[in-house]
Design a protein around this motif. Structure first.
Motif, PDB file in Angstrom:
ATOM      1  N   HIS A 198       0.819  -1.218   0.000  1.00 43.03           N
ATOM      2  CA  HIS A 198       0.000   0.000   0.000  1.00 43.03           C
ATOM      3  C   HIS A 198       0.855   1.271   0.000  1.00 43.03           C
ATOM      4  O   HIS A 198       0.512   2.249   0.668  1.00 43.03           O
ATOM      5  N   SER A 199       1.969   1.243  -0.725  1.00 47.71           N
ATOM      6  CA  SER A 199       2.811   2.441  -0.844  1.00 47.71           C
ATOM      7  C   SER A 199       3.573   2.386  -2.159  1.00 47.71           C
ATOM      8  O   SER A 199       3.407   1.451  -2.947  1.00 47.71           O
ATOM      9  N   ASN A 243      -2.499  -0.950  -3.774  1.00 47.61           N
ATOM     10  CA  ASN A 243      -2.360   0.497  -3.986  1.00 47.61           C
ATOM     11  C   ASN A 243      -3.625   1.110  -4.573  1.00 47.61           C
ATOM     12  O   ASN A 243      -3.944   2.267  -4.285  1.00 47.61           O
ATOM     13  N   SER A 302      -3.539   3.867  -0.793  1.00 48.82           N
ATOM     14  CA  SER A 302      -2.104   4.137  -0.885  1.00 48.82           C
ATOM     15  C   SER A 302      -1.670   5.043   0.262  1.00 48.82           C
ATOM     16  O   SER A 302      -2.111   6.189   0.355  1.00 48.82           O
TER      17      SER A 302
END
Length: 153
Positions: free
Chosen positions: A57-58, A84, A88
């Motif tokens: 998630h980055s 993502n 994010s």
């Protein structure tokens, strides 16, 4: 006949090793929109988020050794892209304050019901399995951040 089939499979396996997906690696440090920069969590919370959430998630993923082997790399890319797309941490500041609060509430929900991180992730990333006390620390901070965002609306 069996030898020909096995040879074809082996050659196919070797051939797919040259079809590599793009990796989710950013050379830049976290920007102003990153949740950690924007909300400045305490070190313990920051570490938990980075260990359990940021890979999918980055904009920067820590890749395991098997990410160099196809088709595992394709599978990982799909998980990262899906993660993502859903949320994010790197793009958190681009959301409206209302959406930021909703996203944090959703993060608390999936952490509390233990659907995140995914079991397939924690099989390899054992450091992403937290104690009840650690989860309480994480969700308490996330809930307080969410409430602060709601007050700013």
């Amino acid at each position: 006949m069996l030898k020909k089939i096995l040879l074809a499979l082996a050659l196919g396996f070797v051939a797919i090793q040259f079809i590599r997906p793009e990796k989710n690696l950013s050379s830049a440090p976290p920007g102003k929109d990153d949740l950690i920069v924007r909300l400045a969590p305490p070190p313990e919370v920051k570490q938990m988020l980075q260990v359990a959430c940021y890979d999918c998630h980055s904009d920067n993923t820590r890749y395991p050794w098997y990410a160099e082997i196809q088709p595992a790399a394709w599978w990982l890319k799909q998980h990262i892209d899906d993660g993502n797309r859903e949320f994010s941490f790197s793009g958190f500041g681009a959301y409206s304050a209302k959406k930021q609060a909703k996203k944090l509430a959703a993060v608390v929900d999936v952490i509390t019901d233990r659907t995140m991180p995914l079991k397939s992730y924690t099989w390899i990333h054992r450091d992403a399995i937290f104690t009840d006390a650690q989860l309480k620390t994480l969700t308490t901070w996330l809930t307080a951040a969410q409430e602060k965002l709601e007050d700013e609306k």
